[in-house]
Scaffold this active site. Structure first.
Site, PDB file in Angstrom:
ATOM      1  CD  GLU A   1      -2.685  -1.521   0.191  1.00  0.00           C
ATOM      2  OE1 GLU A   1      -3.231  -0.582  -0.396  1.00  0.00           O
ATOM      3  OE2 GLU A   1      -2.820  -2.704  -0.152  1.00  0.00           O
TER       4      GLU A   1
ATOM      5  NE  ARG B   1      -6.189  -1.421  -1.566  1.00  0.00           N
ATOM      6  CZ  ARG B   1      -6.600  -2.542  -0.988  1.00  0.00           C
ATOM      7  NH1 ARG B   1      -7.588  -3.228  -1.515  1.00  0.00           N
ATOM      8  NH2 ARG B   1      -6.034  -2.975   0.117  1.00  0.00           N
TER       9      ARG B   1
ATOM     10  CB  THR C   1       0.035   4.544  -8.116  1.00  0.00           C
ATOM     11  OG1 THR C   1      -0.974   3.828  -7.410  1.00  0.00           O
ATOM     12  CG2 THR C   1      -0.601   5.727  -8.832  1.00  0.00           C
TER      13      THR C   1
ATOM     14  CD  GLN D   1       0.316  -6.387   0.155  1.00  0.00           C
ATOM     15  OE1 GLN D   1       0.868  -6.494  -0.920  1.00  0.00           O
ATOM     16  NE2 GLN D   1      -0.568  -5.427   0.400  1.00  0.00           N
TER      17      GLN D   1
ATOM     18  CG  ASP E   1       6.122  -2.764  -8.467  1.00  0.00           C
ATOM     19  OD1 ASP E   1       6.546  -2.761  -7.292  1.00  0.00           O
ATOM     20  OD2 ASP E   1       4.928  -2.591  -8.756  1.00  0.00           O
TER      21      ASP E   1
END
Length: 390
Positions: free
Chosen positions: A59, A201, A64, A233, A229
């Site tokens: 998060e 998301r 993005t 988590q 990327d």
């Protein structure tokens, strides 16, 4: 056993309480196994390509940033790619309304002033219906009837009160944006816009990569970067180690707005404390001795709004923070405090022979295209000067 050891040992476990979106994850994270293998066997012909690693906790806004690079420095998303996000965006709506409805029921049971979390009887019925949809493995596409239900529930005072407590309920950042665009999302021929895609998301599973130049696709002669990327988590971090060799720069994303929130996968752990420990661990990796570090203090737009209501001191790491006058002055004061904390952590965690490696901090809002473009051009300039020894 240290907290960090516990974090590393728990990397293989997933405690997410929300189901994954198989179709979306397949679109977003395809061929990750092939990428892992190729990373370990890059050819000599590719050695002039500069390798960037995008790291951060879940998060933090990494995905993005990744999507922005595709929009800014490549050809963007074609119609097929845009349409693939329709189901993701509709799922985000259902997931959001389920979190809020279930959260309202929970708060009505535990809060002293429980009455403000109680929905009207009609909306309770709608809530049960939408919560059931939100619990499915696949979701129906939004239509006018379902949008009416979602909007009616969203506008219920109890749901709005619950939304104001979103930081304790894992309400996604995209909630307000999609709720403001419900009618458009339910159109028969709906085609997601780039803004919709940026707000969508989806958890990153595995490894995704993109090759680009900050000068753009149409211009030649600029530096070429390959950005990797990986999921943030805990259960995804075991995959990071395969990427650590030959990295020219680490871009570490921090969601500075999440100082009062807990992890998606561990609701006993503050997100900022997790980020602090993770950044410390990454800094100490032997293979990063001469690697440049670019720290993105991300989600400044949310931070700017939140700091007016929630004091930084709610986070253990920031408990010594002393606020100043309210308004913009307070925002800047709080931001500089957080920035200084990360600067101190960087120098504390870096051995004497590593402190001269390039270290830059950037204030970012991943949704702000102009700011992201400017930031990557600054990174390009910084790395050029480093390579030239100036």
């Amino acid at each position: 056993m240290s907290v960090l050891t516990c974090v590393i040992e728990s990397m293989g476990s997933s405690c997410s309480r929300h189901h994954s979106l198989n179709e979306a994850e397949a679109t977003e994270n395809a061929k990750s196994a092939d990428i892992d293998r190729r990373i370990l066997h890059e050819t000599k012909a590719e050695q002039h390509i500069h390798k960037l690693l995008l790291l951060g906790a879940g998060e933090s806004g990494k995905s993005t940033i990744f999507k922005q690079i595709k929009l800014l420095f490549q050809t963007g998303f074609d119609e097929t790619e845009l349409r693939s996000y329709t189901s993701v965006i509709h799922a985000n709506v259902y997931q959001t309304i389920k979190i809020l409805y279930d959260g309202a029921k929970e708060l009505a049971q535990v809060e002293p002033d429980s009455s403000k979390y109680v929905l009207s009887p009609d909306n309770q019925e709608i809530g049960e219906k939408l919560s059931e949809i939100g619990a499915r493995l696949d979701y129906p596409l939004l239509n006018k009837e379902l949008v009416q239900d979602v909007r009616k529930l969203w506008q219920d005072p109890a749901i709005q009160e619950t939304y104001s407590r979103g930081s304790i309920l894992q309400v996604p950042d995209c909630a307000q944006y999609f709720m403001n665009n419900l009618d458009r999302l339910a159109e028969v021929n709906y085609l997601p816009t780039k803004e919709d895609v940026l707000h969508a998301r989806v958890r990153t599973n595995g490894v995704v990569e993109i090759q680009f130049s900050p000068l753009g696709e149409s211009k030649r002669g600029g530096e070429v970067y390959r950005l990797y990327d990986v999921g943030g988590q805990r259960n995804e971090r075991r995959k990071w180690i395969h990427l650590f060799e030959g990295v020219n720069a680490v871009i570490f994303c921090v969601a500075i707005s999440e100082y009062d929130q807990v992890l998606f996968e561990d609701e006993t752990k503050n997100r900022m404390m997790e980020t602090k420990e993770l950044f410390d661990w990454v800094l100490k990796q032997r293979c990063f001795e001469k690697t440049s570090f670019m720290l993105f203090l991300n989600k400044f737009d949310i931070f700017e709004r939140k700091i007016q209501k929630v004091p930084l001191s709610v986070c253990e790491w920031f408990k010594d923070y002393q606020p100043t006058a309210p308004g913009k002055q307070e925002v800047e004061h709080a931001y500089e405090f957080v920035k200084k904390k990360f600067e101190e952590l960087y120098f504390q965690s870096s051995k004497p022979d590593r402190v001269d490696r390039v270290f830059k901090i950037y204030r970012t809002t991943a949704l702000d295209q102009k700011l992201v473009k400017k930031t990557f051009k600054l990174i390009d300039e910084s790395m050029r000067r480093s390579r030239e020894g100036t």
